[in-house]
Design an enzyme around this catalytic site. Structure first.
Site, mmCIF file in Angstrom:
data_model
loop_
_atom_site.group_PDB
_atom_site.id
_atom_site.type_symbol
_atom_site.label_atom_id
_atom_site.label_comp_id
_atom_site.label_asym_id
_atom_site.label_seq_id
_atom_site.Cartn_x
_atom_site.Cartn_y
_atom_site.Cartn_z
ATOM 1 N N GLU A 150 -2.061 -2.289 -8.227
ATOM 2 C CA GLU A 150 -3.191 -2.587 -7.347
ATOM 3 C C GLU A 150 -3.584 -1.307 -6.637
ATOM 4 O OE1 GLU A 150 -3.437 -2.745 -3.726
ATOM 5 O OE2 GLU A 150 -1.465 -1.835 -3.503
ATOM 6 N N HIS A 182 -5.070 -5.206 -1.536
ATOM 7 C CA HIS A 182 -5.910 -5.048 -0.349
ATOM 8 C C HIS A 182 -7.014 -6.093 -0.374
ATOM 9 C CE1 HIS A 182 -3.896 -1.166 -0.778
ATOM 10 N NE2 HIS A 182 -4.186 -0.927 0.484
ATOM 11 N N SER A 196 0.840 -1.192 0.000
ATOM 12 C CA SER A 196 0.000 0.000 0.000
ATOM 13 C C SER A 196 0.880 1.249 0.000
ATOM 14 C CB SER A 196 -0.969 -0.030 1.191
ATOM 15 O OG SER A 196 -1.997 0.911 1.030
#
Length: 305
Positions: free
Chosen positions: A207, A276, A109
């Protein structure tokens, strides 16, 4: 590339929060998983700090990172959570210190920015995988996500196939290259900085979370205009969680991917449970991987020695 050393039972790992604040109850719950792996844990001195939307001031978060890098007893650094904050400290990181003390660095992330900076400044392979408070503490932290940590204890070739999840071919082909990338919004934020993502001849992983199709459209357009998409050898489209459109009319994510990725002349596959999501298929960034639309596989070489 430079590969970190494997973990052994009884090794000590450092846990720090380089981005957003951590809830201690969730952190403690997640730490139990690391202990189940047979690891000892040392927390950063400032892991409980809160400074607005950050886990302490930049100097405190940076100090925790540097402390863990130079501590000879710490064999891996596993981040507590992402959120926001690692781009703020990237320019102050001592990359020479990392080169002199290469060790496992694990997270994803917001950590994408740090992954990119470390790899491009030092050549160290780092790991895109679940974090302590944001993932390991969840009740649905599943068996495959847990199993992926075993790659840290011995060199492991990872094979992602449709046995794990259905994969969609956006563009056909086969390519090999260094696996790079991560969170799309963090990659885009690196453009025009000293840490701009290098995609030339590489397999680019993408992502994200909480980005509607029009937002993904805008970010892919920026990567396209900057030449990052056409330079890539292949594209690995991971999970785009919570990406439902709130507009009355919208293109689908699939239509957005087709528009930007369908005619690049390189293999593009989507549907990978990387990001995620659970299961979260953890991968080393910086090592060599092979993407095949014919076999519908991603094969990733070991990330440790």
């Amino acid at each position: 590339m430079m590969y970190p050393q494997r973990l052994r039972k009884g090794d000590m790992v450092g846990v720090i929060a380089p981005a957003s604040p951590v809830k201690r109850r969730r952190l403690d719950k997640g730490l139990k998983f690391l202990e189940e792996l047979g690891l000892q844990v040392k927390l950063g001195k400032h892991v409980d700090m809160v400074y607005g939307y950050l886990a302490g001031e930049d100097s405190a978060r940076l100090a925790d990172f540097h402390d863990m890098v130079k501590d000879p007893d710490i064999k891996a650094i596993i981040f507590a959570r992402g959120g926001y904050g690692t781009p703020r400290i990237a320019s102050a990181v001592d990359y020479q210190l990392i080169r002199e003390n290469p060790k496992i660095i694990w997270g994803y992330s917001d950590i994408t920015y740090l992954h990119t900076a470390i790899r491009q400044k030092t050549g160290l392979v780092t790991f895109h995988g679940p974090m302590v408070a944001s993932d390991m503490a969840k009740d649905d932290f599943d068996d495959l996500s847990r199993f992926m940590f075993q790659q840290l204890f011995g060199p492991t070739t990872l094979i992602y196939s449709e046995k794990i999840s259905p994969l969609q071919t956006v563009a056909e082909g086969e390519a090999q290259g260094q696996l790079t990338g991560g969170n799309l919004s963090l990659l885009v934020s690196s453009l025009g900085t000293p840490f701009e993502i290098d995609t030339k001849g590489k397999l680019l992983l993408l992502e994200d979370i909480g980005e509607e199709p029009y937002r993904v459209d805008g970010m892919l357009n920026q990567l396209r205009l900057s030449g990052k998409l056409e330079e890539a050898a292949g594209i690995v489209v991971g999970d785009f969680a919570e990406a439902e459109a709130k507009l009355d009319t919208s293109l689908t994510l699939e239509e957005v991917f087709e528009h930007y990725l369908g005619d690049l002349g390189c293999p593009v596959l989507s549907g990978f449970r990387i990001g995620h999501c659970f299961p979260h298929f953890s991968v080393p960034l910086g090592t060599t991987a092979r993407l095949s639309s014919r076999e519908k596989t991603l094969v990733v070489n070991p990330g440790i020695q």
